[in-house]
Scaffold this active site. Structure first.
Site, PDB file in Angstrom:
ATOM      1  N   ASP A 103      -2.292   6.405   2.912  1.00 33.41           N
ATOM      2  CA  ASP A 103      -3.739   6.471   3.071  1.00 33.41           C
ATOM      3  C   ASP A 103      -4.160   7.914   3.323  1.00 33.41           C
ATOM      4  OD1 ASP A 103      -6.228   5.334   3.019  1.00 33.41           O
ATOM      5  OD2 ASP A 103      -6.240   4.791   5.138  1.00 33.41           O
ATOM      6  N   HIS A 141     -16.976  11.683   6.247  1.00 37.15           N
ATOM      7  CA  HIS A 141     -16.376  10.694   7.148  1.00 37.15           C
ATOM      8  C   HIS A 141     -15.571  11.400   8.251  1.00 37.15           C
ATOM      9  CE1 HIS A 141     -14.332   7.023   8.456  1.00 37.15           C
ATOM     10  NE2 HIS A 141     -13.182   7.658   8.344  1.00 37.15           N
ATOM     11  N   ARG A 144     -13.904  13.285  19.184  1.00 41.59           N
ATOM     12  CA  ARG A 144     -13.631  14.609  19.775  1.00 41.59           C
ATOM     13  C   ARG A 144     -14.859  15.488  19.615  1.00 41.59           C
ATOM     14  NH1 ARG A 144      -9.721  13.625  16.149  1.00 41.59           N
ATOM     15  NH2 ARG A 144     -10.885  14.939  14.729  1.00 41.59           N
ATOM     16  N   GLU A 172     -13.272  -0.169   5.913  1.00 38.64           N
ATOM     17  CA  GLU A 172     -13.346   1.193   5.366  1.00 38.64           C
ATOM     18  C   GLU A 172     -13.452   1.090   3.854  1.00 38.64           C
ATOM     19  OE1 GLU A 172     -10.062   3.500   6.919  1.00 38.64           O
ATOM     20  OE2 GLU A 172     -11.228   4.019   8.704  1.00 38.64           O
ATOM     21  N   GLU A 181     -12.886   2.349   0.425  1.00 42.54           N
ATOM     22  CA  GLU A 181     -11.965   3.330  -0.161  1.00 42.54           C
ATOM     23  C   GLU A 181     -11.748   3.042  -1.648  1.00 42.54           C
ATOM     24  OE1 GLU A 181      -8.502   4.422   1.984  1.00 42.54           O
ATOM     25  OE2 GLU A 181      -9.315   3.850   3.947  1.00 42.54           O
ATOM     26  N   ASP A 219      -9.803  -0.879   3.761  1.00 36.04           N
ATOM     27  CA  ASP A 219      -8.789  -0.624   4.788  1.00 36.04           C
ATOM     28  C   ASP A 219      -9.349  -1.098   6.128  1.00 36.04           C
ATOM     29  OD1 ASP A 219      -6.618   0.361   6.195  1.00 36.04           O
ATOM     30  OD2 ASP A 219      -7.373   2.414   6.226  1.00 36.04           O
ATOM     31  N   LYS A 254      -4.377  -0.692  11.706  1.00 34.60           N
ATOM     32  CA  LYS A 254      -4.568  -0.687  10.259  1.00 34.60           C
ATOM     33  C   LYS A 254      -3.687  -1.677   9.511  1.00 34.60           C
ATOM     34  CE  LYS A 254      -7.193   3.116  10.189  1.00 34.60           C
ATOM     35  NZ  LYS A 254      -8.458   3.265   9.477  1.00 34.60           N
ATOM     36  N   THR A 265     -11.766   6.627   3.761  1.00 33.47           N
ATOM     37  CA  THR A 265     -13.142   6.136   3.748  1.00 33.47           C
ATOM     38  C   THR A 265     -14.050   7.092   2.991  1.00 33.47           C
ATOM     39  OG1 THR A 265     -12.707   5.248   5.933  1.00 33.47           O
ATOM     40  CG2 THR A 265     -15.008   5.306   5.230  1.00 33.47           C
TER      41      THR A 265
HETATM   42 CA    CA Z   1      -8.376   4.406   5.807  1.00 33.72          CA
END
Ligand code: CA
Length: 438
Positions: free
Chosen positions: A138, A145, A154, A210, A212, A244, A264, A370
């Site tokens: 992945d 994103h 953060r 997500e 993708e 995902d 995940k 994503t």
């Molecule tokens: Ca992902």
């Protein structure tokens, strides 16, 4: 595979009438490959090609002897229970098969009468994951994103300094990848609640999707032999849609220092049809780096990548809650973005993955990460749309969501459309969250 040829001619029409008129995801210019059988049957899984609202059964088509020489060998491989053998045959075989199919399915084809009996309505079909996925990686290719999520986790250093140099990725798990229609129980895992002194084991409270793009590797490389960027796309069989599913509460507790794990690997969903890179040729776009950003290192840069490395694919996410389903309401749109906003290209993913000599194999799959666009409403996850659960949004029937509730179905769609080319689509990638077990 960015060259246009007779298979892309927007004037082509098929004797399968539902493929014509621009409404179907699967006109004759698309011809995506998948693995199917009649729903509820014990038939063998085999390869097929979507055309309008039908599937051309490639095992049956091979059986009636309509293909010759190379195309016959390719059709025989397509008759297997996964596409891996066909994928391993390489781009000349993929392209030859596409040309043979395009000619056979065109209006006026002398093969129409023989092939009519090889059609199966999509409404009567069920699908399998189209390839035996050996390894799944992945990536994290959307800078929008990465920046938004970075800010949530953060606030002082949202985008880490490596992001603009390295196509970031991690090795995921292939065993729990299912095909569209997948349903899974809400997983249990460790949750460290705000202010708590110790984590608890509990059903996920922040279930997310997500959006993708899946990249299927066709034929691989020997261990120790990197794939140069200009050869990278010849290794890619095609693209699909990919969800995902992500347990955000498990993720925020477990992801440091080694990255995602149980957040995940409980379920991921792929769409049944792989759209070949050749079918996507009309939708290639120039790939650029924003002014002021570092230019990629030479192994991630090439003239072809600059000229046509990006792909113009519209990507949509829709939600249908249990209450919506019970009252017959259609899924409602949550976001609409575009794969061309990706910071890294498919060729850069392949070149980077193999630069250390890592070997890719037929059927390996990459997730793109994503896909979120520059605008907030183009975000490809609820983590972004709800600002990590801080901001609920209201659905047309009055229900509110931050993260997914039991019974929620997430539907992803993708398509390519522009003047002068046939509109092609990816079909659907749908999945449903069920209540936790026990
Ligand atoms: Ca992902």
């Amino acid at each position: 595979m960015t060259t246009l040829n007779e298979t892309h001619d927007p004037a082509l029409a098929s004797w399968v009438e539902s493929a014509n008129g621009g409404a179907s995801d699967f006109p004759i210019q698309n011809l995506p490959f998948g693995i199917f059988r009649r729903r509820g049957s014990q038939e063998a899984w085999r390869g097929g090609v979507a055309i309008g609202d039908q599937i051309l059964d490639l095992a049956a088509a091979h059986g009636v002897g309509v293909f010759s020489a190379d195309a016959a060998r390719a059709a025989a491989a397509c008759g297997e229970a996964s596409l891996n053998t066909f994928m391993e045959m390489g781009p000349a075989a993929w392209s030859g098969m596409r040309l043979a199919l395009s000619r056979a399915l065109r209006r006026g084809s002398a093969l129409a009468d023989k092939l009519r009996g090889c059609l199966v309505p999509q409404a009567q079909a069920e699908y399998a994951v189209p390839a035996k996925i050996g390894d799944y990686t992945d990536f994290y290719t959307s800078i929008y994103h990465a920046t938004t999520v970075g800010k949530l986790y953060r606030p002082d250093s949202p985008l880490l300094p490596n992001y603009k140099w390295v196509p970031i990725g991690y090795h995921g798990r292939g065993s729990s990848i299912g095909v569209s229609g997948q349903q899974f129980a809400r997983p249990r895992g460790q949750i460290m609640r705000a202010g708590a002194a110790a984590p608890v084991l509990a059903p996920c409270e922040r279930m997310d999707y997500e959006l993708e793009v899946a990249v299927f590797i066709g034929f691989g490389n020997e261990l120790g032999q990197p794939v140069a960027i200009d050869e990278a796309e010849s290794r890619v069989f095609g693209l699909a849609l990919f969800n995902d599913w992500s347990a955000r509460d498990f993720q925020s507790w477990e992801y440091q220092p080694l990255g995602p794990f149980l957040a995940k690997n409980f379920a991921s969903t792929v769409s049944p049809w792989i759209v070949t890179l050749e079918a996507l040729a009309p939708y290639r776009m120039a790939w650029t780096r924003p002014a002021g950003d570092p230019q990629p290192l030479p192994y991630l840069d090439s003239g072809a990548t600059r000229q046509s490395g990006a792909i113009d694919i519209q990507l949509e996410v829709l939600l249908q809650t249990q209450r919506m389903r019970d009252s017959g309401q259609a899924p409602t749109r949550l976001s609409l973005g575009n794969f061309s906003d990706s910071y890294w290209t498919v060729s850069q993913m392949v070149a980077h993955h193999t630069v250390n000599g890592c070997n890719l194999q037929p059927g390996d799959m990459f997730g793109s990460g994503t896909q979120s666009g520059p605008r907030p409403e183009q975000a490809g996850s609820l983590l972004e749309l709800s600002l990590n659960g801080k901001q609920a949004f209201t659905l047309p029937n009055g229900e509110q969501r931050t993260f997914l509730q039991d019974g929620d179905a997430v539907v992803m769609r993708g398509w390519c459309s522009k003047p002068g080319a046939a509109r092609i689509g990816f079909g659907e990638c749908a999945g449903t969250v069920l209540p936790a077990i026990g």
